[in-house]
Design a protein around this motif. Sequence first.
Motif, PDB file in Angstrom:
ATOM      1  N   LEU A  13      13.439   8.255   5.854  1.00 16.65           N
ATOM      2  CA  LEU A  13      13.362   6.787   5.687  1.00 16.65           C
ATOM      3  C   LEU A  13      14.651   6.217   5.092  1.00 16.65           C
ATOM      4  O   LEU A  13      15.153   5.293   5.078  1.00 16.65           O
ATOM      5  CB  LEU A  13      12.197   6.263   5.038  1.00 16.65           C
ATOM      6  N   SER A  14      15.043   7.181   3.956  1.00 19.68           N
ATOM      7  CA  SER A  14      16.348   6.848   3.396  1.00 19.68           C
ATOM      8  C   SER A  14      17.665   6.839   4.060  1.00 19.68           C
ATOM      9  O   SER A  14      18.658   6.382   3.703  1.00 19.68           O
ATOM     10  CB  SER A  14      16.567   7.747   2.138  1.00 19.68           C
ATOM     11  N   ARG A  15      17.360   7.077   5.514  1.00 18.57           N
ATOM     12  CA  ARG A  15      18.431   7.148   6.117  1.00 18.57           C
ATOM     13  C   ARG A  15      19.180   5.589   6.576  1.00 18.57           C
ATOM     14  O   ARG A  15      20.315   5.338   6.791  1.00 18.57           O
ATOM     15  CB  ARG A  15      18.820   7.853   7.549  1.00 18.57           C
ATOM     16  N   THR A  16      18.282   4.695   6.586  1.00 24.25           N
ATOM     17  CA  THR A  16      18.648   3.334   7.027  1.00 24.25           C
ATOM     18  C   THR A  16      18.506   2.154   5.839  1.00 24.25           C
ATOM     19  O   THR A  16      17.616   2.356   4.956  1.00 24.25           O
ATOM     20  CB  THR A  16      17.920   2.954   8.271  1.00 24.25           C
ATOM     21  N   PRO A  17      19.052   1.009   5.758  1.00 23.81           N
ATOM     22  CA  PRO A  17      18.740   0.121   4.971  1.00 23.81           C
ATOM     23  C   PRO A  17      17.178  -0.109   4.905  1.00 23.81           C
ATOM     24  O   PRO A  17      16.619  -0.627   3.985  1.00 23.81           O
ATOM     25  CB  PRO A  17      19.983  -0.842   5.112  1.00 23.81           C
ATOM     26  N   GLY A  19      14.691   1.366   5.929  1.00 17.06           N
ATOM     27  CA  GLY A  19      13.975   2.386   5.285  1.00 17.06           C
ATOM     28  C   GLY A  19      14.069   2.510   4.019  1.00 17.06           C
ATOM     29  O   GLY A  19      12.984   2.828   3.311  1.00 17.06           O
ATOM     30  N   LEU A  20      15.087   2.148   3.279  1.00 18.83           N
ATOM     31  CA  LEU A  20      15.253   2.175   2.058  1.00 18.83           C
ATOM     32  C   LEU A  20      14.257   0.863   1.455  1.00 18.83           C
ATOM     33  O   LEU A  20      13.683   0.957   0.165  1.00 18.83           O
ATOM     34  CB  LEU A  20      16.692   1.857   1.329  1.00 18.83           C
ATOM     35  N   ALA A  21      14.444  -0.219   2.019  1.00 19.04           N
ATOM     36  CA  ALA A  21      13.549  -1.380   1.941  1.00 19.04           C
ATOM     37  C   ALA A  21      12.045  -0.770   1.800  1.00 19.04           C
ATOM     38  O   ALA A  21      11.300  -1.325   1.008  1.00 19.04           O
ATOM     39  CB  ALA A  21      13.750  -2.518   2.608  1.00 19.04           C
ATOM     40  N   VAL A  22      11.856  -0.145   2.701  1.00 15.02           N
ATOM     41  CA  VAL A  22      10.195   0.229   2.834  1.00 15.02           C
ATOM     42  C   VAL A  22       9.868   1.131   1.769  1.00 15.02           C
ATOM     43  O   VAL A  22       8.874   1.287   0.932  1.00 15.02           O
ATOM     44  CB  VAL A  22      10.042   1.027   4.360  1.00 15.02           C
ATOM     45  N   LEU A  23      11.131   2.095   1.504  1.00 13.61           N
ATOM     46  CA  LEU A  23      10.555   3.174   0.270  1.00 13.61           C
ATOM     47  C   LEU A  23      10.501   2.207  -1.001  1.00 13.61           C
ATOM     48  O   LEU A  23       9.761   2.424  -1.941  1.00 13.61           O
ATOM     49  CB  LEU A  23      11.800   4.030   0.151  1.00 13.61           C
ATOM     50  N   GLY A  24      11.325   1.495  -1.383  1.00 19.66           N
ATOM     51  CA  GLY A  24      11.183   0.541  -2.483  1.00 19.66           C
ATOM     52  C   GLY A  24       9.989  -0.123  -2.627  1.00 19.66           C
ATOM     53  O   GLY A  24       9.318  -0.168  -3.673  1.00 19.66           O
ATOM     54  N   ALA A  25       9.434  -0.999  -1.546  1.00 19.36           N
ATOM     55  CA  ALA A  25       8.397  -1.766  -1.581  1.00 19.36           C
ATOM     56  C   ALA A  25       7.009  -0.689  -1.780  1.00 19.36           C
ATOM     57  O   ALA A  25       6.001  -1.159  -2.540  1.00 19.36           O
ATOM     58  CB  ALA A  25       8.006  -2.380  -0.288  1.00 19.36           C
ATOM     59  N   GLY A  26       7.068   0.630  -1.157  1.00 26.36           N
ATOM     60  CA  GLY A  26       5.865   1.576  -1.380  1.00 26.36           C
ATOM     61  C   GLY A  26       5.869   2.052  -2.853  1.00 26.36           C
ATOM     62  O   GLY A  26       4.879   2.240  -3.449  1.00 26.36           O
ATOM     63  N   TRP A  27       7.352   2.164  -3.412  1.00 25.07           N
ATOM     64  CA  TRP A  27       7.255   2.470  -4.852  1.00 25.07           C
ATOM     65  C   TRP A  27       6.857   1.674  -5.987  1.00 25.07           C
ATOM     66  O   TRP A  27       6.009   2.018  -6.740  1.00 25.07           O
ATOM     67  CB  TRP A  27       8.835   3.107  -5.494  1.00 25.07           C
ATOM     68  N   LEU A  28       7.184   0.406  -5.544  1.00 24.72           N
ATOM     69  CA  LEU A  28       6.519  -0.906  -6.450  1.00 24.72           C
ATOM     70  C   LEU A  28       5.157  -0.925  -6.268  1.00 24.72           C
ATOM     71  O   LEU A  28       4.292  -1.015  -7.174  1.00 24.72           O
ATOM     72  CB  LEU A  28       7.359  -2.166  -5.899  1.00 24.72           C
ATOM     73  N   LEU A  29       4.484  -0.724  -4.911  1.00 24.44           N
ATOM     74  CA  LEU A  29       3.034  -0.931  -4.805  1.00 24.44           C
ATOM     75  C   LEU A  29       2.397   0.317  -5.464  1.00 24.44           C
ATOM     76  O   LEU A  29       1.409   0.082  -6.040  1.00 24.44           O
ATOM     77  CB  LEU A  29       2.599  -0.956  -3.350  1.00 24.44           C
ATOM     78  N   GLY A  30       2.886   1.392  -5.251  1.00 26.83           N
ATOM     79  CA  GLY A  30       2.251   2.602  -5.988  1.00 26.83           C
ATOM     80  C   GLY A  30       2.391   2.576  -7.459  1.00 26.83           C
ATOM     81  O   GLY A  30       1.395   3.036  -8.227  1.00 26.83           O
ATOM     82  N   ARG A  31       3.556   1.884  -8.210  1.00 26.53           N
ATOM     83  CA  ARG A  31       3.483   1.841  -9.595  1.00 26.53           C
ATOM     84  C   ARG A  31       2.514   0.990  -9.986  1.00 26.53           C
ATOM     85  O   ARG A  31       1.789   0.976 -10.975  1.00 26.53           O
ATOM     86  CB  ARG A  31       4.993   1.288  -9.967  1.00 26.53           C
ATOM     87  N   ARG A  32       2.251  -0.243  -9.169  1.00 22.96           N
ATOM     88  CA  ARG A  32       1.317  -1.248  -9.669  1.00 22.96           C
ATOM     89  C   ARG A  32       0.055  -0.937  -9.760  1.00 22.96           C
ATOM     90  O   ARG A  32      -0.841  -1.062 -10.378  1.00 22.96           O
ATOM     91  CB  ARG A  32       1.603  -2.224  -8.852  1.00 22.96           C
ATOM     92  N   ARG A  33      -0.252   0.160  -8.442  1.00 25.42           N
ATOM     93  CA  ARG A  33      -1.686   0.872  -8.447  1.00 25.42           C
ATOM     94  C   ARG A  33      -1.935   1.476  -9.508  1.00 25.42           C
ATOM     95  O   ARG A  33      -3.039   1.622  -9.894  1.00 25.42           O
ATOM     96  CB  ARG A  33      -1.796   1.412  -6.847  1.00 25.42           C
ATOM     97  N   ARG A  34      -1.026   2.416  -9.887  1.00 26.64           N
ATOM     98  CA  ARG A  34      -1.089   3.450 -11.259  1.00 26.64           C
ATOM     99  C   ARG A  34      -1.411   2.778 -12.207  1.00 26.64           C
ATOM    100  O   ARG A  34      -2.161   3.127 -13.146  1.00 26.64           O
ATOM    101  CB  ARG A  34      -0.012   4.511 -10.979  1.00 26.64           C
TER     102      ARG A  34
END
Length: 63
Positions: A13-17, A19-34
């Motif tokens: 996913l990190s190969r494209t912009p 994909g990076l947006a998807v990774l960032g959104a997933g990171w934020l959601l996971g952080r909020r969930r934890r």
Amino acid sequence: MRRLAKIVATRWLSRTPLGLAVLGAGWLLGRRRRRRAAQAGAVRGSGVRRAGRRPVDRVRARR
């Protein structure tokens, strides 16, 4: 195995912009969930359990 799959998916996913947006959104959601799980655990008195961990008394003795 799950950890390896996460690494492969992250690299792919990190190969494209987009994909990076998807990774960032997933990171934020996971952080909020934890964070919410930790707060709920503090209120109830039970800690957040990690996957793959067992209580010591339930682990079978190996020969």
